[in-house]
Design a protein around this motif. Structure first.
Motif: not given
Length: 121
Positions: A113-116, A120-121
């Motif tokens: 989740t952190v990597l996704v 996207s940021a």
């Protein structure tokens, strides 16, 4: 050859160790997240030292979670060893392996989740 009585068997030592490791890491995660939450609330109240305090808090959280995840891997391996022992009860080995596996699965989902979200940021 006679099969031993199922209830006369001893619990497997590695199974008990895996179960205890799972419980200790759950307590460790709770303590880590509560202490980081307390530190984060004090960081949000003080804007003067926001960067240095938040860096310490984030480093503490990351290091604690990585150490606890490594201990969960060890607990999972010990649980699997406990499952392979013959002539031993496997209740604690099953419970310890499942708890350690679920915690590791949640850890991997958190990292994903952190990597996704970082991508996207």
């Amino acid at each position: 050859m006679e099969e031993p009585n199922k209830y006369a068997l001893k619990h497997s030592g590695p199974g008990i160790a895996s179960f205890v490791i799972a419980l200790v890491t759950i307590i460790g995660y709770i303590i880590t997240f509560v202490s980081v939450g307390v530190q984060a609330s004090s960081i949000l109240n003080e804007n003067n030292q926001f960067l240095s305090d938040s860096a310490k808090t984030i480093m503490y959280l990351g290091l604690s979670v990585l150490i606890l995840a490594a201990v969960n891997v060890i607990g999972g391996v010990i649980g699997i060893i406990g499952l392979t022992l013959r002539s031993r009860r496997k209740v604690f080995a099953i419970i310890g392996t499942i708890i350690n596996g679920v915690i590791l699965l949640l850890f991997m989902l958190m990292i994903a989740t952190v990597l996704v979200n970082a991508g996207s940021a």
